[in-house]
Write a protein that holds these residues in place. Structure first.
Motif, PDB file in Angstrom:
ATOM      1  N   TRP A 153       7.488   9.170   3.417  1.00  0.00           N
ATOM      2  CA  TRP A 153       7.328   9.177   1.967  1.00  0.00           C
ATOM      3  C   TRP A 153       8.630   9.458   1.225  1.00  0.00           C
ATOM      4  CZ3 TRP A 153       8.384  13.393  -1.117  1.00  0.00           C
ATOM      5  CH2 TRP A 153       8.518  14.619  -0.466  1.00  0.00           C
ATOM      6  N   GLN A 154       9.524  10.234   1.820  1.00  0.00           N
ATOM      7  CA  GLN A 154      10.766  10.573   1.123  1.00  0.00           C
ATOM      8  C   GLN A 154      11.666   9.363   0.923  1.00  0.00           C
ATOM      9  OE1 GLN A 154      11.634  13.953   3.796  1.00  0.00           O
ATOM     10  NE2 GLN A 154      11.885  15.186   1.958  1.00  0.00           N
ATOM     11  N   GLN A 155      11.473   8.316   1.713  1.00  0.00           N
ATOM     12  CA  GLN A 155      12.221   7.088   1.526  1.00  0.00           C
ATOM     13  C   GLN A 155      11.735   6.308   0.305  1.00  0.00           C
ATOM     14  OE1 GLN A 155      11.929   4.855   5.211  1.00  0.00           O
ATOM     15  NE2 GLN A 155      12.269   6.693   6.455  1.00  0.00           N
ATOM     16  N   ARG A 156      10.539   6.641  -0.183  1.00  0.00           N
ATOM     17  CA  ARG A 156       9.940   5.915  -1.302  1.00  0.00           C
ATOM     18  C   ARG A 156       9.943   6.723  -2.595  1.00  0.00           C
ATOM     19  NH1 ARG A 156       7.847   2.561   2.484  1.00  0.00           N
ATOM     20  NH2 ARG A 156       7.409   3.774   4.357  1.00  0.00           N
ATOM     21  N   VAL A 157       9.948   8.055  -2.464  1.00  0.00           N
ATOM     22  CA  VAL A 157       9.981   8.934  -3.636  1.00  0.00           C
ATOM     23  C   VAL A 157      11.372   9.554  -3.687  1.00  0.00           C
ATOM     24  CG1 VAL A 157       8.928  10.917  -4.766  1.00  0.00           C
ATOM     25  CG2 VAL A 157       7.524   9.381  -3.382  1.00  0.00           C
ATOM     26  N   LEU A 158      12.258   8.901  -4.380  1.00  0.00           N
ATOM     27  CA  LEU A 158      13.665   9.304  -4.354  1.00  0.00           C
ATOM     28  C   LEU A 158      13.987  10.348  -5.420  1.00  0.00           C
ATOM     29  CD1 LEU A 158      15.305   5.790  -3.773  1.00  0.00           C
ATOM     30  CD2 LEU A 158      14.658   7.521  -2.083  1.00  0.00           C
ATOM     31  N   ASN A 159      13.196  10.384  -6.472  1.00  0.00           N
ATOM     32  CA  ASN A 159      13.458  11.328  -7.561  1.00  0.00           C
ATOM     33  C   ASN A 159      12.609  12.585  -7.388  1.00  0.00           C
ATOM     34  OD1 ASN A 159      15.210   9.495  -8.812  1.00  0.00           O
ATOM     35  ND2 ASN A 159      13.508   8.475  -9.850  1.00  0.00           N
ATOM     36  N   ASN A 160      13.269  13.736  -7.416  1.00  0.00           N
ATOM     37  CA  ASN A 160      12.593  15.025  -7.336  1.00  0.00           C
ATOM     38  C   ASN A 160      11.720  15.149  -6.085  1.00  0.00           C
ATOM     39  OD1 ASN A 160      13.635  15.783  -9.916  1.00  0.00           O
ATOM     40  ND2 ASN A 160      11.996  14.601 -10.890  1.00  0.00           N
ATOM     41  N   SER A 161      12.199  14.636  -4.969  1.00  0.00           N
ATOM     42  CA  SER A 161      11.393  14.683  -3.750  1.00  0.00           C
ATOM     43  C   SER A 161      11.137  16.124  -3.297  1.00  0.00           C
ATOM     44  CB  SER A 161      12.072  13.904  -2.622  1.00  0.00           C
ATOM     45  OG  SER A 161      13.347  14.468  -2.317  1.00  0.00           O
ATOM     46  N   SER A 171      -8.042  -1.056  -1.137  1.00  0.00           N
ATOM     47  CA  SER A 171      -8.806  -1.686  -0.054  1.00  0.00           C
ATOM     48  C   SER A 171      -7.834  -2.194   0.990  1.00  0.00           C
ATOM     49  CB  SER A 171      -9.653  -2.840  -0.608  1.00  0.00           C
ATOM     50  OG  SER A 171     -10.628  -2.357  -1.510  1.00  0.00           O
ATOM     51  N   LEU A 172      -7.985  -1.706   2.203  1.00  0.00           N
ATOM     52  CA  LEU A 172      -7.082  -2.075   3.290  1.00  0.00           C
ATOM     53  C   LEU A 172      -7.659  -3.293   4.012  1.00  0.00           C
ATOM     54  CD1 LEU A 172      -4.417  -0.789   4.145  1.00  0.00           C
ATOM     55  CD2 LEU A 172      -5.621   0.336   6.007  1.00  0.00           C
ATOM     56  N   ASN A 173      -6.909  -4.371   3.977  1.00  0.00           N
ATOM     57  CA  ASN A 173      -7.354  -5.617   4.585  1.00  0.00           C
ATOM     58  C   ASN A 173      -6.587  -5.901   5.868  1.00  0.00           C
ATOM     59  OD1 ASN A 173      -9.182  -6.266   2.391  1.00  0.00           O
ATOM     60  ND2 ASN A 173      -7.351  -6.684   1.171  1.00  0.00           N
ATOM     61  N   GLU A 174      -6.882  -7.041   6.489  1.00  0.00           N
ATOM     62  CA  GLU A 174      -6.217  -7.399   7.730  1.00  0.00           C
ATOM     63  C   GLU A 174      -4.749  -7.727   7.482  1.00  0.00           C
ATOM     64  OE1 GLU A 174      -8.587 -10.591   9.156  1.00  0.00           O
ATOM     65  OE2 GLU A 174     -10.195  -9.280   9.886  1.00  0.00           O
ATOM     66  N   LEU A 175      -3.949  -7.659   8.524  1.00  0.00           N
ATOM     67  CA  LEU A 175      -2.534  -7.996   8.412  1.00  0.00           C
ATOM     68  C   LEU A 175      -2.361  -9.444   7.990  1.00  0.00           C
ATOM     69  CD1 LEU A 175      -1.021  -6.366  11.638  1.00  0.00           C
ATOM     70  CD2 LEU A 175      -0.968  -5.458   9.322  1.00  0.00           C
ATOM     71  N   SER A 190      -5.802   5.298   9.416  1.00  0.00           N
ATOM     72  CA  SER A 190      -5.134   6.494   9.937  1.00  0.00           C
ATOM     73  C   SER A 190      -3.652   6.241  10.156  1.00  0.00           C
ATOM     74  CB  SER A 190      -5.784   6.933  11.255  1.00  0.00           C
ATOM     75  OG  SER A 190      -7.131   7.288  11.062  1.00  0.00           O
ATOM     76  N   SER A 191      -3.331   5.069  10.691  1.00  0.00           N
ATOM     77  CA  SER A 191      -1.923   4.733  10.940  1.00  0.00           C
ATOM     78  C   SER A 191      -1.135   4.678   9.647  1.00  0.00           C
ATOM     79  CB  SER A 191      -1.833   3.391  11.672  1.00  0.00           C
ATOM     80  OG  SER A 191      -2.465   3.455  12.932  1.00  0.00           O
ATOM     81  N   LEU A 192      -1.738   4.092   8.616  1.00  0.00           N
ATOM     82  CA  LEU A 192      -1.083   4.014   7.312  1.00  0.00           C
ATOM     83  C   LEU A 192      -0.823   5.405   6.750  1.00  0.00           C
ATOM     84  CD1 LEU A 192      -0.156   2.558   4.698  1.00  0.00           C
ATOM     85  CD2 LEU A 192      -2.564   2.558   3.987  1.00  0.00           C
ATOM     86  N   LEU A 193      -1.825   6.254   6.808  1.00  0.00           N
ATOM     87  CA  LEU A 193      -1.702   7.590   6.240  1.00  0.00           C
ATOM     88  C   LEU A 193      -0.637   8.395   6.983  1.00  0.00           C
ATOM     89  CD1 LEU A 193      -3.363   8.620   3.875  1.00  0.00           C
ATOM     90  CD2 LEU A 193      -4.798   9.880   5.481  1.00  0.00           C
ATOM     91  N   HIS A 194      -0.672   8.336   8.306  1.00  0.00           N
ATOM     92  CA  HIS A 194       0.290   9.077   9.113  1.00  0.00           C
ATOM     93  C   HIS A 194       1.708   8.562   8.879  1.00  0.00           C
ATOM     94  CE1 HIS A 194       2.365  10.374  12.864  1.00  0.00           C
ATOM     95  NE2 HIS A 194       1.610  11.439  12.710  1.00  0.00           N
ATOM     96  N   TYR A 195       1.864   7.259   8.798  1.00  0.00           N
ATOM     97  CA  TYR A 195       3.185   6.670   8.574  1.00  0.00           C
ATOM     98  C   TYR A 195       3.720   7.051   7.196  1.00  0.00           C
ATOM     99  CZ  TYR A 195       6.887   3.148   8.365  1.00  0.00           C
ATOM    100  OH  TYR A 195       8.108   2.518   8.254  1.00  0.00           O
ATOM    101  N   PHE A 196       2.832   7.094   6.210  1.00  0.00           N
ATOM    102  CA  PHE A 196       3.275   7.491   4.878  1.00  0.00           C
ATOM    103  C   PHE A 196       3.820   8.914   4.883  1.00  0.00           C
ATOM    104  CE2 PHE A 196       2.533   9.531   0.770  1.00  0.00           C
ATOM    105  CZ  PHE A 196       3.317   8.717  -0.039  1.00  0.00           C
ATOM    106  N   VAL A 197       3.139   9.817   5.583  1.00  0.00           N
ATOM    107  CA  VAL A 197       3.599  11.205   5.646  1.00  0.00           C
ATOM    108  C   VAL A 197       4.978  11.287   6.297  1.00  0.00           C
ATOM    109  CG1 VAL A 197       3.125  13.479   6.646  1.00  0.00           C
ATOM    110  CG2 VAL A 197       1.271  12.164   5.611  1.00  0.00           C
ATOM    111  N   GLU A 205       0.830  -1.210   0.000  1.00  0.00           N
ATOM    112  CA  GLU A 205       0.000   0.000   0.000  1.00  0.00           C
ATOM    113  C   GLU A 205       0.864   1.259   0.000  1.00  0.00           C
ATOM    114  OE1 GLU A 205      -0.364  -2.583   1.966  1.00  0.00           O
ATOM    115  OE2 GLU A 205      -2.452  -3.295   1.861  1.00  0.00           O
ATOM    116  N   LEU A 206       1.929   1.243   0.773  1.00  0.00           N
ATOM    117  CA  LEU A 206       2.837   2.390   0.817  1.00  0.00           C
ATOM    118  C   LEU A 206       3.482   2.621  -0.541  1.00  0.00           C
ATOM    119  CD1 LEU A 206       4.441   1.581   4.269  1.00  0.00           C
ATOM    120  CD2 LEU A 206       3.079   3.614   3.765  1.00  0.00           C
TER     121      LEU A 206
END
Length: 255
Positions: A66-74, A209-213, A56-63, A29-30
């Protein structure tokens, strides 16, 4: 919870996980969110899942990461987390002002002067918000708004009408000047039918769609450290119990 202290047990975390050390899984998802930020036309996303599934946890963690995942033109992106359940987001102007405050708080000091001028219009109404977002695009900045708990806006249909949503959609699609990542319990299209909205905003192109772990993620969760020991939070027997299907379901809903 302070950033320097871990809880005695990883399963007592209530609500959104704010400490990135306690976040487990959701790698696909990330990656999906980050991959849709890049390109000439960023693709907005609707993250859908039950209560307490971890939106909420996913969204907050992404914020936070995110720079670890978007390496170009961050440097071209400004990514913020905005909980729509907050008091500031009960009116359209309040929403715009909360967005402006969040964006400017994530801009480096040396860039703030040129980027801040765009948001000086008072009141910060729909037109002023659109103009500011478009001016940011001209300066090479894409706001990425991670909007949590979309249902909160539906409580105020007289404040957030079709025109409000149409304007966001225009900034997303026609101007390519804005990207949204929106969490909700149901797909946005369902809410459009339920509340009789006709705006094309509700047809956001991509849904996650966010499913269970998974079992592996539940095991990883069971091995989180505590503040009182360098070892795992659970004993070996407790970790074995964590691998049971019943536990997998319970743990994933806690996160």
């Amino acid at each position: 919870m302070t950033s320097g202290a871990l809880p005695a047990n990883p399963f007592v975390a209530a609500g959104m996980i704010e400490d990135p050390r306690l976040f487990v899984g959701r790698k696909d998802e990330l990656h999906a969110i980050a991959s849709r930020m890049q390109g000439d036309q960023p693709i907005s996303i609707n993250i859908v899942g039950d209560n307490h599934i971890g939106k909420s946890s996913l969204l907050h963690y992404f914020v936070l990461t995110w720079q670890q995942r978007v390496l170009n033109n961050s440097s071209s992106y400004v990514v913020i987390y905005l909980p729509l359940r907050g008091v500031d987001c009960q009116t359209e102007t309040g929403f715009y002002e909360a967005v402006a405050e969040g964006l400017l708080s994530h801009v480096p000091g040396w860039q703030q002067r040129s980027l801040q001028n765009c948001w000086k219009s008072k009141p910060l109404n729909r037109q002023a918000f659109s103009d500011a977002v478009k001016q940011w695009k001209q300066q090479g900045k894409l706001p990425v708004l991670c909007l949590d708990d979309f249902e909160s806006l539906l409580k105020y249909p007289d404040k957030f009408d079709n025109g409000f949503y149409d304007n966001l959609r225009s900034l997303m699609d026609n101007s390519n000047a804005l990207m949204l990542v929106v969490t909700s319990r149901k797909p946005l299209g369902v809410y459009a039918n339920e509340h009789r909205f006709v705006s094309k905003f509700f047809n956001i192109a991509h849904t996650i769609s966010l499913n269970e772990l998974t079992t592996d993620e539940a095991i990883e969760l069971s091995r989180l450290p505590t503040r009182s020991t360098n070892g795992a939070a659970l004993s070996v027997d407790e970790q074995n119990h964590a691998r049971s299907p019943r536990f997998d379901s319970t743990a994933s809903r806690e996160l």
